[in-house]
Design a protein around this motif. Structure first.
Motif, mmCIF file in Angstrom:
data_model
loop_
_atom_site.group_PDB
_atom_site.id
_atom_site.type_symbol
_atom_site.label_atom_id
_atom_site.label_comp_id
_atom_site.label_asym_id
_atom_site.label_seq_id
_atom_site.Cartn_x
_atom_site.Cartn_y
_atom_site.Cartn_z
ATOM 1 N N MET A 49 0.835 -1.189 0.000
ATOM 2 C CA MET A 49 0.000 0.000 0.000
ATOM 3 C C MET A 49 0.873 1.243 0.000
ATOM 4 S SD MET A 49 -2.930 -1.274 -0.211
ATOM 5 C CE MET A 49 -3.905 0.176 -0.032
ATOM 6 N N PRO A 50 0.429 2.294 -0.670
ATOM 7 C CA PRO A 50 1.199 3.538 -0.673
ATOM 8 C C PRO A 50 1.126 4.233 0.685
ATOM 9 C CG PRO A 50 -0.884 3.816 -1.838
ATOM 10 C CD PRO A 50 -0.778 2.366 -1.475
ATOM 11 N N SER A 51 2.031 5.176 0.886
ATOM 12 C CA SER A 51 1.988 5.988 2.107
ATOM 13 C C SER A 51 0.783 6.905 2.048
ATOM 14 C CB SER A 51 3.252 6.845 2.223
ATOM 15 O OG SER A 51 4.372 6.044 2.413
ATOM 16 N N CYS A 52 0.202 7.096 3.181
ATOM 17 C CA CYS A 52 -0.949 7.983 3.292
ATOM 18 C C CYS A 52 -0.479 9.231 4.026
ATOM 19 C CB CYS A 52 -2.046 7.254 4.065
ATOM 20 S SG CYS A 52 -3.581 8.135 4.221
ATOM 21 N N ASN A 53 -0.104 10.287 3.254
ATOM 22 C CA ASN A 53 0.394 11.509 3.884
ATOM 23 C C ASN A 53 0.269 12.695 2.929
ATOM 24 O OD1 ASN A 53 2.676 11.520 2.133
ATOM 25 N ND2 ASN A 53 3.730 10.104 3.482
ATOM 26 N N ARG A 54 0.699 13.869 3.420
ATOM 27 C CA ARG A 54 0.604 15.087 2.610
ATOM 28 C C ARG A 54 1.479 15.018 1.368
ATOM 29 N NH1 ARG A 54 2.126 19.803 6.341
ATOM 30 N NH2 ARG A 54 3.855 18.384 6.474
ATOM 31 N N CYS A 55 2.679 14.430 1.485
ATOM 32 C CA CYS A 55 3.616 14.396 0.348
ATOM 33 C C CYS A 55 3.089 13.544 -0.802
ATOM 34 C CB CYS A 55 4.980 13.875 0.788
ATOM 35 S SG CYS A 55 5.811 14.989 1.941
ATOM 36 N N SER A 56 2.448 12.449 -0.476
ATOM 37 C CA SER A 56 1.942 11.566 -1.538
ATOM 38 C C SER A 56 0.589 12.037 -2.066
ATOM 39 C CB SER A 56 1.822 10.128 -1.029
ATOM 40 O OG SER A 56 0.815 10.045 -0.036
#
Length: 143
Positions: A100-107
């Motif tokens: 799963m991808p990162s869940c954050n502001r950058c992504s």
């Protein structure tokens, strides 16, 4: 005499074709039995296993499958995996392993419910298009 035999042979072939005695080769049929994820809820960077189960009426060579989804706020597809495989008559299980991808502001990926899409192509013809809500529970990302 040769002309009569040739003419007779043509008549026999035409008669067999018109009565359905000559088999035309049809490509095998393919149906989607299931399209599922191994969990209902995922967190950032969790491993994810996606299982696709297909039923084929005959052997099929070079079948293209891809899964894609979880689109971020920029429109980028965050999960994408593809394979080309051979299928045999009967039940065929194809497994995709993803992270799963990162869940954050950058992504630019927020918490929420996301969907995975499946496409199956055989001999340049799309046979199956499916989305996980119709086949299983949507993928949810939580931090």
């Amino acid at each position: 005499m040769k002309v009569k035999i040739g003419f007779l042979a043509v008549l026999v072939v035409v008669a067999m074709a018109s009565c359905g005695c000559v088999n035309e080769s049809k490509p095998p049929a393919l149906t989607l039995a299931s399209f599922t994820t191994d969990q209902d809820l995922y967190h950032s960077k969790d491993p994810m296993v996606v299982t696709v189960t297909l039923n084929a009426t005959g052997d099929m060579q070079d079948v293209y499958l891809n899964i894609s989804g979880i689109i971020n706020e920029r429109g980028k597809i965050m999960v994408y995996n593809e394979t080309v495989t051979n299928l045999t008559a009967g039940v065929n299980r194809i497994i995709f392993k993803e992270r799963m991808p990162s869940c954050n502001r950058c992504s630019k990926l927020s918490e929420g419910t996301y969907y995975l899409n499946l496409t199956v192509v055989y001999q340049n013809t799309t046979l199956i298009n499916a989305t996980t809500p119709g086949a299983s529970i949507p993928v949810e990302l939580r931090q």
